[in-house]
Design an enzyme around this catalytic site. Structure first.
Site, PDB file in Angstrom:
ATOM      1  N   SER A 162      50.956  28.058  44.792  1.00  0.00           N
ATOM      2  CA  SER A 162      51.746  27.058  44.070  1.00  0.00           C
ATOM      3  C   SER A 162      51.212  26.938  42.650  1.00  0.00           C
ATOM      4  CB  SER A 162      51.642  25.704  44.764  1.00  0.00           C
ATOM      5  OG  SER A 162      51.989  24.684  43.841  1.00  0.00           O
ATOM      6  N   ASP A 188      53.058  23.050  53.328  1.00  0.00           N
ATOM      7  CA  ASP A 188      52.788  22.816  51.913  1.00  0.00           C
ATOM      8  C   ASP A 188      51.953  21.550  51.739  1.00  0.00           C
ATOM      9  OD1 ASP A 188      52.883  22.580  49.180  1.00  0.00           O
ATOM     10  OD2 ASP A 188      55.062  22.434  49.032  1.00  0.00           O
TER      11      ASP A 188
HETATM   12  C1  DX5 Z   1      52.761  18.757  46.614  1.00  0.00           C
HETATM   13  C2  DX5 Z   1      53.355  20.126  46.337  1.00  0.00           C
HETATM   14  C3  DX5 Z   1      52.485  21.239  46.786  1.00  0.00           C
HETATM   15  C4  DX5 Z   1      51.167  21.291  46.101  1.00  0.00           C
HETATM   16  C5  DX5 Z   1      50.192  21.964  46.984  1.00  0.00           C
HETATM   17  O1  DX5 Z   1      53.648  17.770  46.223  1.00  0.00           O
HETATM   18  O2  DX5 Z   1      54.595  20.279  46.944  1.00  0.00           O
HETATM   19  O3  DX5 Z   1      53.141  22.498  46.663  1.00  0.00           O
HETATM   20  O4  DX5 Z   1      51.205  21.975  44.887  1.00  0.00           O
HETATM   21  O5  DX5 Z   1      48.980  21.877  46.349  1.00  0.00           O
HETATM   22  P1  DX5 Z   1      47.637  21.872  47.168  1.00  0.00           P
HETATM   23  O6  DX5 Z   1      47.568  23.212  47.822  1.00  0.00           O
HETATM   24  O7  DX5 Z   1      46.617  21.678  46.098  1.00  0.00           O
HETATM   25  O8  DX5 Z   1      47.710  20.754  48.140  1.00  0.00           O
HETATM   26 ZN    ZN Z   2      55.627  22.525  47.100  1.00  0.00          ZN
END
Ligand code: DX5
Ligand code: ZN
Length: 226
Positions: A7, A176
């Protein structure tokens, strides 16, 4: 084998093209783009312009996650910018089926996302129309949050529902939020086929390649590795 989708929310936007190239070289499968509007979620992030820049920088599929109110107004702009997949939130769409059909009509692949408190069972009637289900494993809005442990049971329930669709192999089950090498194994075992990872990829002390290799190893160790 589960796919890995870094992401870019946690990427360095000052050198986005370089970071995307590093992801591609390290064997990432998709690039996940988190779009936030300050209404559906408290944070504001990126729009079609960044999707367009990412499109120029990588050949990997762009997996665009719309955490925005009234996504129907923007779907066309994101498809024109180069999005391959567009996922909208069930909670943001009173006319979910219409938005999903709009995404498909425009030539992109539609997905539906569920917040942590939304039961997996709401998927039943939309499943025949989507190519992807995204289970939020944190509350959407920010990167770097801790994985919500009850999510694994929910992924299992979503897997059962997805499995009940005859052509189930075409429906990806994506997780996610808070995904790192430690939980990767657990979510794949529960039935996830796509792992979104922000901070665990872009903030890894040894860099992007090491982070993706670590996730890949964790996925391969999962008892139910698909
Ligand atoms: C959260 C997003 C995620 C996020 C994940 O609202 O939808 O895609 O970027 O990030 P990490 O892996 O840092 O939790
Ligand atoms: Zn996301």
């Amino acid at each position: 084998m589960a796919k890995i989708a870094p992401s870019i929310l946690s990427a360095d936007f000052g050198c986005l093209a370089k970071q995307l190239a590093a992801c591609e070289a390290a064997g990432a499968d998709w690039i996940h783009v988190d779009v936030m509007d300050g209404h559906f979620v408290p944070n504001i992030t990126v729009g079609p312009l960044i999707v367009e820049a990412a499109r120029r920088a990588t050949r990997l599929p762009l997996d665009v996650h719309l955490m925005i109110a009234a996504p129907d107004r923007y779907v066309e702009a994101f498809v024109s910018a180069g999005a391959d997949r567009i996922t909208v939130h069930q909670e943001a769409c009173p006319h979910l089926h219409r938005v999903v059909e709009q995404v498909r009509m425009l030539g992109a692949s539609p997905g539906v996302a569920l917040n942590p408190a939304t039961p997996a069972e709401v998927l039943a009637d939309i499943l025949p129309y989507v190519d992807l289900v995204l289970i939020m494993t944190v509350n959407p809005g920010f990167g770097g949050q801790a994985y919500i442990p009850t999510s694994s049971a929910k992924v299992r329930r979503a897997r059962e529902l997805v499995g009940h669709i005859p052509s189930d192999a075409r429906v990806e089950l994506e997780v996610d939020g808070g995904i790192d090498a430690r939980v990767a194994h657990e979510v794949v075992d529960a039935g996830a086929t796509v792992l979104v990872a922000g901070s665990s990829v872009f903030r890894h002390p040894d860099g992007i390649a090491a982070a993706i290799a670590e996730l890949r190893r964790a996925v391969m160790r999962a008892p139910n590795a698909r």
